[in-house]
Design an enzyme around this catalytic site. Structure first.
Site, short mmCIF file in Angstrom:
data_model
loop_
_atom_site.label_atom_id
_atom_site.label_comp_id
_atom_site.label_asym_id
_atom_site.label_seq_id
_atom_site.Cartn_x
_atom_site.Cartn_y
_atom_site.Cartn_z
N ARG A 1 -24.18 18.12 -44.36
CA ARG A 1 -25.52 17.93 -44.91
C ARG A 1 -25.82 19.00 -45.93
O ARG A 1 -26.83 18.95 -46.61
CB ARG A 1 -26.55 18.08 -43.78
N LYS B 1 -20.13 8.13 -30.85
CA LYS B 1 -21.36 8.92 -30.79
C LYS B 1 -22.51 7.94 -30.54
O LYS B 1 -22.52 6.85 -31.10
CB LYS B 1 -21.53 9.64 -32.13
N GLU C 1 -19.44 21.40 -34.45
CA GLU C 1 -19.43 20.28 -35.41
C GLU C 1 -20.27 20.74 -36.59
O GLU C 1 -21.47 20.95 -36.47
CB GLU C 1 -20.05 19.03 -34.76
C1 3PG Z 1 -27.01 15.04 -35.39
O1 3PG Z 1 -26.71 15.24 -36.52
O2 3PG Z 1 -26.20 14.58 -34.57
C2 3PG Z 1 -28.41 15.28 -34.98
O3 3PG Z 1 -29.22 15.58 -36.05
C3 3PG Z 1 -28.54 16.36 -33.99
O4 3PG Z 1 -29.68 16.04 -33.33
P1 3PG Z 1 -30.68 17.16 -32.79
O5 3PG Z 1 -30.99 18.03 -33.98
O6 3PG Z 1 -31.85 16.42 -32.25
O7 3PG Z 1 -29.93 17.93 -31.73
#
Ligand code: 3PG
Length: 212
Positions: A45, A129, A41
């Site tokens: 960002r 999600k 995924e």
């Molecule tokens: C996301 O975008 O789903 C989260 O930022 C991922 O979370 P993590 O960095 O704590 O794994």
């Protein structure tokens, strides 16, 4: 269940990628695949997201690449044009969800409340999600929230790692765990692709141990 979502569930773990330099996309995809995971995924960002998705999907058509942190219809279009096969969002935006449904693109909006779950169910979603998973109550919260909704599955993301993913995956309402722990930004920036491969292989091993 939609074919793409069935594949996503079979992977059991979805690496959440933040990529600053699209040149890293190919070696990153190779590392993930060497680690046993033909899935990623790529989050919107960074401005490199669409190029990274394009590079991954063009070089490795067998890879299931989706777009994350999708916040607008415009980003859905950019992601799909680049080859993204599914859309993930940190929250529940009706416009984004409706647009994906209309275009027949699997969409996994973020939820943390039963009301958001109901909105998703009423739109026919099969997986949502759960974000930010650990901070929003973790597996206990998902279990409590899943009880009234017999068909829906969850993709917890946020604070998941190689240790707590075991507990999540042991619950049959978990479609897959999402997380950045095997593809941390620094690992990508420093081109530590062997380390990414190793962490990915460890995550894949856990999925196999739990799910057989
Ligand atoms: C996301 O975008 O789903 C989260 O930022 C991922 O979370 P993590 O960095 O704590 O794994």
């Amino acid at each position: 269940m939609n074919d793409i979502l069935t594949k996503l569930m079979a992977f059991g773990v979805v690496p959440v990628v933040v990529i600053d330099n699209a040149d890293d996309a190919k070696p990153l995809a190779e590392a993930l695949m060497r680690g046993g995971l033909k899935c990623a995924e790529v989050t919107f960002r960074t401005s490199a997201a669409a190029d990274a998705i394009r590079i991954m999907t063009e070089n490795f058509p067998e890879m299931l690449v989706g777009a994350g942190t999708v916040l607008s219809v415009k980003q859905v279009d950019e992601a799909v044009a680049a080859g993204a096969k599914f859309i993930v969002s940190p929250g529940f935006d009706d416009e984004v969800v409706d647009y994906c449904i209309e275009k027949n693109i699997p969409v996994l909006p973020g939820v943390v409340t039963p009301s958001e779950v109901i909105r998703g169910l009423n739109k026919g979603l099969e997986i949502v999600k759960f974000f930010p998973a650990e901070q929003a109550g973790g597996l206990a919260m998902i279990k409590a929230m899943a009880a009234p909704f017999t068909t829906l599955k969850f993709m917890p993301t946020g604070g998941i790692n190689e240790k707590n993913m075991r507990d999540y995956l042991s619950f049959n309402k978990i479609a897959a765990c999402g997380g950045s722990w095997m593809v941390k930004g620094d690992l990508i920036k420093n081109k530590e692709f062997d380390k990414i491969e190793q962490l990915t292989a460890e995550a894949v091993k856990v999925v196999k141990e739990i799910r057989g």
